[in-house]
Motif scaffolding. Sequence first.
Motif, PDB file in Angstrom:
ATOM      1  N   ALA A  57       0.829  -1.213   0.000  1.00 20.24           N
ATOM      2  CA  ALA A  57       0.000   0.000   0.000  1.00 20.24           C
ATOM      3  C   ALA A  57       0.860   1.259   0.000  1.00 20.24           C
ATOM      4  O   ALA A  57       0.474   2.285  -0.586  1.00 20.24           O
ATOM      5  N   ILE A  58       2.015   1.196   0.640  1.00 22.02           N
ATOM      6  CA  ILE A  58       2.909   2.367   0.684  1.00 22.02           C
ATOM      7  C   ILE A  58       3.697   2.504  -0.610  1.00 22.02           C
ATOM      8  O   ILE A  58       3.919   3.620  -1.098  1.00 22.02           O
ATOM      9  N   LEU A  59       4.092   1.380  -1.218  1.00 23.41           N
ATOM     10  CA  LEU A  59       4.977   1.429  -2.373  1.00 23.41           C
ATOM     11  C   LEU A  59       4.241   1.495  -3.708  1.00 23.41           C
ATOM     12  O   LEU A  59       4.831   1.939  -4.701  1.00 23.41           O
ATOM     13  N   PHE A  60       2.980   1.057  -3.756  1.00 27.24           N
ATOM     14  CA  PHE A  60       2.254   1.047  -5.017  1.00 27.24           C
ATOM     15  C   PHE A  60       2.115   2.439  -5.640  1.00 27.24           C
ATOM     16  O   PHE A  60       2.168   2.571  -6.862  1.00 27.24           O
ATOM     17  N   PRO A  61       1.899   3.520  -4.858  1.00 26.09           N
ATOM     18  CA  PRO A  61       1.823   4.840  -5.500  1.00 26.09           C
ATOM     19  C   PRO A  61       3.070   5.180  -6.303  1.00 26.09           C
ATOM     20  O   PRO A  61       2.980   5.764  -7.391  1.00 26.09           O
ATOM     21  N   GLY A  62       4.248   4.832  -5.783  1.00 28.10           N
ATOM     22  CA  GLY A  62       5.466   5.120  -6.517  1.00 28.10           C
ATOM     23  C   GLY A  62       5.719   4.164  -7.657  1.00 28.10           C
ATOM     24  O   GLY A  62       6.288   4.534  -8.684  1.00 28.10           O
TER      25      GLY A  62
END
Length: 783
Positions: free
Chosen positions: A345-350
């Motif tokens: 969830a934290i890394l998917f935006p990047g």
Amino acid sequence: MPRAARTRAQQRLLEWALLATTLLGMVAWLSAPTQLSGPNHLIQDIGLRSLARAPHPDIVIVAVDDRSITAIGRWPWRRALHAQLLQTISAQQPKAIGLDILFSEADTDNPLDDALLAQAIHNARNVVLPVLQRSYAGMGMSASQPPLERFAQAAAALGHVHIAPDGDGVVRSLYLREGPESAQWSHFSLAMLCAGQATGIPCPATSPETETAPTWTMRDRELIAFGGGPGHFPTYSYIDVLQGQTPPQAFEGKYVLVGAVASGLGDLFATPVSTGARLMPGVEVVGHVLDGQLAQVRLQPASPGWNLVFNLLPVGLALGALWFLGPLGALLTSAGLASLTLALAILFPGWAGVQFAPAAALLGLVLAYPLWSWRRLSAAAQYLRIEMERLQQEHALAHRPAPTSGDFLDRHINAVESASRQLRDLHQFVSTSLQQLPSPNFVCDAQGHILLLNEAAQRHLHLPPQAHSQAGLGKSITHMLHDLCGVHDGQPLLTTEKLRSGQLPAQCEGLDAKGRSLLLLSKPFTEFANVGWLITLVDMSDIRRALKQRDQALHFISHDIRAPNASILTLLEMQRASPEQLPTPLLMQRIERYARSSLEMAENFVRLASAQTQEYQQTELDLVALLHETADDAWALARERQVHITLLNLPDEAPCTGDRPLLGRAIANLLHNAVKFSPEGGTVQCRVTASPPHWIIHVRDQGPGIAKEQQKQLFAPFARLHEQSHPQVNGIGLGLALVHTVVQRHGGKLEVESDTGCGAEFRMYLPCATRMGERIGCDQAWN
């Protein structure tokens, strides 16, 4: 599987299915965008901070800051100053100028300033002005509020600057198109790109149409990909630009945003990248949106369907781990899935420019293990209680008062521990009793794999004893007892087919490779989970030997001893009928011979039985002296047979420990046999040699010898191998049997070396005498 186990398995499956259905349903419901917004925003903000990057080099901000207010005066300023600012900036040929200041009303105090500003906007040809949303209180109506018509016509583009914070007051997203359904405006950042002649960006209309509508429509929601916190972009003070105190190329080829950042003047927003209590001015928010457009960093919220899958998948995997794995494995799997879900969830935006809402999945993962553990703990406690009651009823265990300390599970565990301790003691008693059984016992399954065997079975199979685990477990009993065959047919008594089909007889007798007579007792059991066999071996060798000896004794009594007595009776009857046929001296001589023969047979039989059963009297003796005595006793017989007895190379002494009379009788039997079978004028040679740790007594005759095939039967009782070749030699076959028995019971052995026509040499091996743990005499004689 036992019925109770099947019932528990079905109940466990039902509980797991109910838990999985409830938990997945709850996660599916909470996966909606409006649910758990607080936890989702907390996690999503961490992901937004991970998008931090250097500011785009083409973005510059001109700030209406506190220093400019102090230098110029109270806001609002005259529009002539804004016109001058535009002229200064446009002189450096920027790509576009975004004047984030609303000019919705005419300046009645300085009407010429409006003309100056409109002219400056027109001359610049790349100025973008904002459009606001106007709401009519009490009417439920909204309308767009563009700048004055003269300014709007002079501007290169118009764009809305409306920003709607989330429920917690934090700005995270905006809509690229807003306004009444028939007159929607593009966002200010898109208008900037249009004014800067960026390819692929449609330019919105700049006509100042104002339409009042019951609903304000918003489209193309996009998350703001913040590149950093407040003050992220290069910023110049408004007053510095007016006074020409900026670098000559500060605005060349740039997107210049002009807006208020002074305290209490402009709109300030809380953002995910704000640190502490610092707020971000609206013009900087527009700058971040423009930065994302230029850097092509797009961030979209995940669709409801994909967000649902993202939340359900880890919870489903965790539920599977709860079913298939143990407590520790399930706990580690749940923790790993929660960490992986949070990290994605934290890394998917990047990575993919997609933002998920993982709070529902994390809540499901947090609840799954405790809920399942609670159910399993309750089931375990109930099972312990039921088993405790059953153990007390079935095994008559002593009821001990339950401990009052601890929680309910501790009390159940302590009660079961007490019962288990009593059962272990009972099991230990039964196991010890089984191990001490004198007969070999095996417990095996239907395929013949050994599950349990006692110490007698280990000794029978010559397996090494082990303290904690029994050797032979898991091996095939048919392989271990392959040499046990039937007495009559010679076929193996134990086969895998017989075990599997249940056709093994309850008892049968066979012989193994060592010639032991074994009674095989088999008992199938089906009371437990697996069908198996209890197999017991009873050594019948002694019984068979005793029966054979009994038969031999009966034969001896009924035939051998009976024959001389019958001969005596026959002679007496003949004498009584015809006294003149046989002189009295001759009659008495024959009767004496038959009587002595019968007495000798009886004495030999008694001596053999005594040698086999009586307790030996162990004394120290000298075999050399004993051989001399025995040779002297045999002198009369040797003289009668005209045979010489010669003692060759005897040592000074041959110390030995044993029963002197029996050893003397054994040597005498060898000498008498040698004398009887030697021809007239023959010689019997006797020697004593040392072969540590034994003394060897050699007795060699010059008789007819013994064939190789007959030597195996030589030491059997009543084996009279000379009846055909030497019928004149008396004997019933007990002499050598006695010698063999006496030598074996003294810990020695008896050997014979002979062949037909070559005479025979008998060798008696007897242990040397010991004193203080050391052999006496053997080593010295050997040396």
